[in-house]
Design an enzyme around this catalytic site. Sequence first.
Site, PDB file in Angstrom:
ATOM      1  N   ARG A 231       4.384  -7.277   2.803  1.00  0.00           N
ATOM      2  CA  ARG A 231       3.136  -7.820   3.331  1.00  0.00           C
ATOM      3  C   ARG A 231       2.858  -9.170   2.675  1.00  0.00           C
ATOM      4  NH1 ARG A 231       3.468  -4.877   6.851  1.00  0.00           N
ATOM      5  NH2 ARG A 231       2.043  -3.321   7.681  1.00  0.00           N
ATOM      6  N   GLU A 260       1.933 -23.197   5.856  1.00  0.00           N
ATOM      7  CA  GLU A 260       2.541 -23.897   4.722  1.00  0.00           C
ATOM      8  C   GLU A 260       3.964 -23.398   4.454  1.00  0.00           C
ATOM      9  OE1 GLU A 260       0.253 -23.593   1.182  1.00  0.00           O
ATOM     10  OE2 GLU A 260       0.901 -25.577   0.485  1.00  0.00           O
ATOM     11  N   HIS A 272       7.507 -11.331  11.413  1.00  0.00           N
ATOM     12  CA  HIS A 272       7.161  -9.905  11.220  1.00  0.00           C
ATOM     13  C   HIS A 272       8.102  -9.030  12.051  1.00  0.00           C
ATOM     14  CE1 HIS A 272       3.892  -6.515  10.951  1.00  0.00           C
ATOM     15  NE2 HIS A 272       4.980  -6.251  10.269  1.00  0.00           N
TER      16      HIS A 272
HETATM   17  N1  LIG Z   1       8.012  -6.038   7.726  1.00  0.00           N
HETATM   18  C1  LIG Z   1       7.874  -4.905   8.357  1.00  0.00           C
HETATM   19  O1  LIG Z   1       8.006  -4.859   9.584  1.00  0.00           O
HETATM   20  C2  LIG Z   1       7.556  -3.666   7.588  1.00  0.00           C
HETATM   21  C3  LIG Z   1       8.001  -2.434   8.093  1.00  0.00           C
HETATM   22  C4  LIG Z   1       7.693  -1.278   7.382  1.00  0.00           C
HETATM   23  C5  LIG Z   1       6.960  -1.343   6.213  1.00  0.00           C
HETATM   24  N2  LIG Z   1       6.530  -2.554   5.763  1.00  0.00           N
HETATM   25  C6  LIG Z   1       5.739  -2.648   4.535  1.00  0.00           C
HETATM   26  O2  LIG Z   1       6.503  -2.060   3.496  1.00  0.00           O
HETATM   27  C7  LIG Z   1       5.670  -1.214   2.735  1.00  0.00           C
HETATM   28  C8  LIG Z   1       6.514  -0.097   2.151  1.00  0.00           C
HETATM   29  O3  LIG Z   1       6.992   0.722   3.203  1.00  0.00           O
HETATM   30  P1  LIG Z   1       7.685   2.133   2.883  1.00  0.00           P
HETATM   31  O4  LIG Z   1       7.958   2.742   4.215  1.00  0.00           O
HETATM   32  O5  LIG Z   1       8.783   1.984   1.893  1.00  0.00           O
HETATM   33  O6  LIG Z   1       6.470   2.883   2.205  1.00  0.00           O
HETATM   34  P2  LIG Z   1       6.511   4.077   1.160  1.00  0.00           P
HETATM   35  O7  LIG Z   1       5.125   4.592   1.098  1.00  0.00           O
HETATM   36  O8  LIG Z   1       7.598   5.027   1.503  1.00  0.00           O
HETATM   37  O9  LIG Z   1       6.905   3.380  -0.222  1.00  0.00           O
HETATM   38  C9  LIG Z   1       6.024   2.591  -0.963  1.00  0.00           C
HETATM   39  C10 LIG Z   1       6.393   2.758  -2.412  1.00  0.00           C
HETATM   40  O10 LIG Z   1       5.626   1.837  -3.178  1.00  0.00           O
HETATM   41  C11 LIG Z   1       5.333   2.467  -4.405  1.00  0.00           C
HETATM   42  N3  LIG Z   1       4.218   1.804  -5.069  1.00  0.00           N
HETATM   43  C12 LIG Z   1       2.907   1.873  -4.789  1.00  0.00           C
HETATM   44  N4  LIG Z   1       2.208   1.114  -5.648  1.00  0.00           N
HETATM   45  C13 LIG Z   1       3.119   0.532  -6.479  1.00  0.00           C
HETATM   46  C14 LIG Z   1       3.031  -0.363  -7.577  1.00  0.00           C
HETATM   47  N5  LIG Z   1       1.848  -0.839  -7.979  1.00  0.00           N
HETATM   48  N6  LIG Z   1       4.170  -0.742  -8.198  1.00  0.00           N
HETATM   49  C15 LIG Z   1       5.379  -0.271  -7.791  1.00  0.00           C
HETATM   50  N7  LIG Z   1       5.514   0.602  -6.781  1.00  0.00           N
HETATM   51  C16 LIG Z   1       4.409   0.992  -6.125  1.00  0.00           C
HETATM   52  C17 LIG Z   1       5.037   3.902  -4.016  1.00  0.00           C
HETATM   53  O11 LIG Z   1       5.141   4.787  -5.127  1.00  0.00           O
HETATM   54  C18 LIG Z   1       6.083   4.161  -2.967  1.00  0.00           C
HETATM   55  O12 LIG Z   1       7.250   4.736  -3.524  1.00  0.00           O
HETATM   56  C19 LIG Z   1       4.601  -0.730   3.721  1.00  0.00           C
HETATM   57  O13 LIG Z   1       3.405  -0.368   3.057  1.00  0.00           O
HETATM   58  C20 LIG Z   1       4.410  -1.927   4.621  1.00  0.00           C
HETATM   59  O14 LIG Z   1       3.395  -2.766   4.103  1.00  0.00           O
HETATM   60  C21 LIG Z   1       6.810  -3.715   6.426  1.00  0.00           C
HETATM   61  O1  LIG Z   2       4.070  -1.508   8.262  1.00  0.00           O
HETATM   62  C1  LIG Z   2       4.885  -1.497   9.185  1.00  0.00           C
HETATM   63  O2  LIG Z   2       5.356  -0.455   9.667  1.00  0.00           O
HETATM   64  C2  LIG Z   2       5.414  -2.787   9.683  1.00  0.00           C
HETATM   65  O3  LIG Z   2       4.728  -3.873   9.188  1.00  0.00           O
HETATM   66  C3  LIG Z   2       5.677  -2.834  11.152  1.00  0.00           C
HETATM   67  O4  LIG Z   2       4.619  -3.405  11.864  1.00  0.00           O
HETATM   68  P1  LIG Z   2       4.759  -3.473  13.467  1.00  0.00           P
HETATM   69  O5  LIG Z   2       4.701  -2.044  13.930  1.00  0.00           O
HETATM   70  O6  LIG Z   2       3.575  -4.264  13.922  1.00  0.00           O
HETATM   71  O7  LIG Z   2       6.048  -4.123  13.763  1.00  0.00           O
END
Ligand SMILES: NC(=O)c1ccc[n+]([C@@H]2O[C@H](COP(=O)([O-])OP(=O)(O)OC[C@H]3O[C@@H](n4cnc5c(N)ncnc54)[C@H](O)[C@@H]3O)[C@@H](O)[C@H]2O)c1
Ligand SMILES: O=C(O)[C@H](O)COP(=O)(O)O
Length: 391
Positions: A231, A260, A272
């Site tokens: 994020r 930027e 994204h």
């Molecule tokens: N770019 C995208 O399209 C996309 C897609 C999916 C997820 N994401 C982002 O990625 C993040 C993680 O996804 P995920 O599926 O692995 O989630 P998840 O909940 O499986 O894993 C998150 C991990 O972060 C850890 N965590 C929480 N606070 C922490 C801290 N202060 N320091 C270190 N570790 C910490 C948790 O213990 C957990 O293991 C989501 O919350 C989302 O914001 C982005």
């Molecule tokens: O947190 C997520 O699962 C990702 O950021 C994906 O977002 P999107 O579903 O808008 O692609």
Amino acid sequence: MYKILTLNNISSLGLQRLPREDYEIGSEISQPDGILLRSFKMHDMVIPDSVKAIGRAGAGVNNIPVDQMSSRGVPVFNAPGANANAVKELVLAGLLMASRNINSAMKFASGIEGDDAAISVAVEAGKKNFVGSELPSKTLGVIGLGAIGVRVANAALSLGMKVVGYDPLISVQSAWQLSSGVEKAISLDHLFTQCDAVTVHVPLIDATRGIVSAERLKLMPKGGIIVNLARGGICDDTAVLASLNKGHTSTYVIDFPTAELMKHPKVLAFPHLGASTNEAEENCAVMVADSVRDFLDDGTVVNAVNFPEAFMPRNGGTRITIANANVPNMVGQISTLLANAGLNIADLLNKSRGDIAYTIIDLDGDISEETVAAIRGINGVLSMRTLPSKA
Ligand SMILES: NC(=O)c1ccc[n+]([C@@H]2O[C@H](COP(=O)([O-])OP(=O)(O)OC[C@H]3O[C@@H](n4cnc5c(N)ncnc54)[C@H](O)[C@@H]3O)[C@@H](O)[C@H]2O)c1
Ligand SMILES: O=C(O)[C@H](O)COP(=O)(O)O
């Protein structure tokens, strides 16, 4: 008939899990029972009182007012792990693009003019400007070892990298899945001092905002790569840009571009795109549609971020479900009201998570409007539903 409002495009495979004889689905529905969304920002939206469940077809829920929903006794579901492989693959792509200078090399190649012979001369003369480095022997730091972080860490190991992980809140499931070859960083600072590349996979919450900071970037060896597909806000973008400008950090791979960031030559900005694969979109939609349907039909709670898991088989009678503040004597007050109404409890499940408790009760008989109102009136009850008996 339940009404479902969609705030983003949700894969049709997911929507098919909600049978049309029981579910009306649309993007213009008023007074919905449920909401399905992806990244739509709900914080400024007035969420109707009719809403009983929210389903995020994805992982991050920072676009949803989860606390407000908790105080209204509304579960927020997500799709844990359903898009993790998609994100892992884009992280690896970003790492490879950065370490092999692929973006700038492709820009150079597409800018060459002339006939085939001239192109060949320009290619051979120009390629020395894009010499990269290989991943084996490099160290990757993975912050957050959840669904995505574990997959990234394990994949990087298999590509020959040394991997250091940091997650003080790691779940038992993630710990089981994490390769024993991943080393544990004792602190974030410890991780940054060792790593040629750092990738973040944590939710955006107060504790994670700005964890990739100016001070920590300085701890990395010169030429480091930062990958943020989690994020915007988890990395201090101003600090990363300063480090890029000084030549200390070599590349910033980001899935959340800003004006930027986008114009900086050392930033690889994706739109994204982490979860944007057919497979991930389908996985997420199916998983969250099933959760919302199970909740609306039976009061079952699976994969909610703010409610305890709760499943009790239907015994055929009327079912009531109650979400309430997690304080003593709530079940006692509810069962007293049911007993006063002459209703026998056939089955009962009570679970709690943090400040919320959730109770499912199957009754031997029909509950009156008066008793429902009395239960709703108990101090601490946040929401209550009555589900008709199922044959
Ligand atoms: N770019 C995208 O399209 C996309 C897609 C999916 C997820 N994401 C982002 O990625 C993040 C993680 O996804 P995920 O599926 O692995 O989630 P998840 O909940 O499986 O894993 C998150 C991990 O972060 C850890 N965590 C929480 N606070 C922490 C801290 N202060 N320091 C270190 N570790 C910490 C948790 O213990 C957990 O293991 C989501 O919350 C989302 O914001 C982005
Ligand atoms: O947190 C997520 O699962 C990702 O950021 C994906 O977002 P999107 O579903 O808008 O692609």
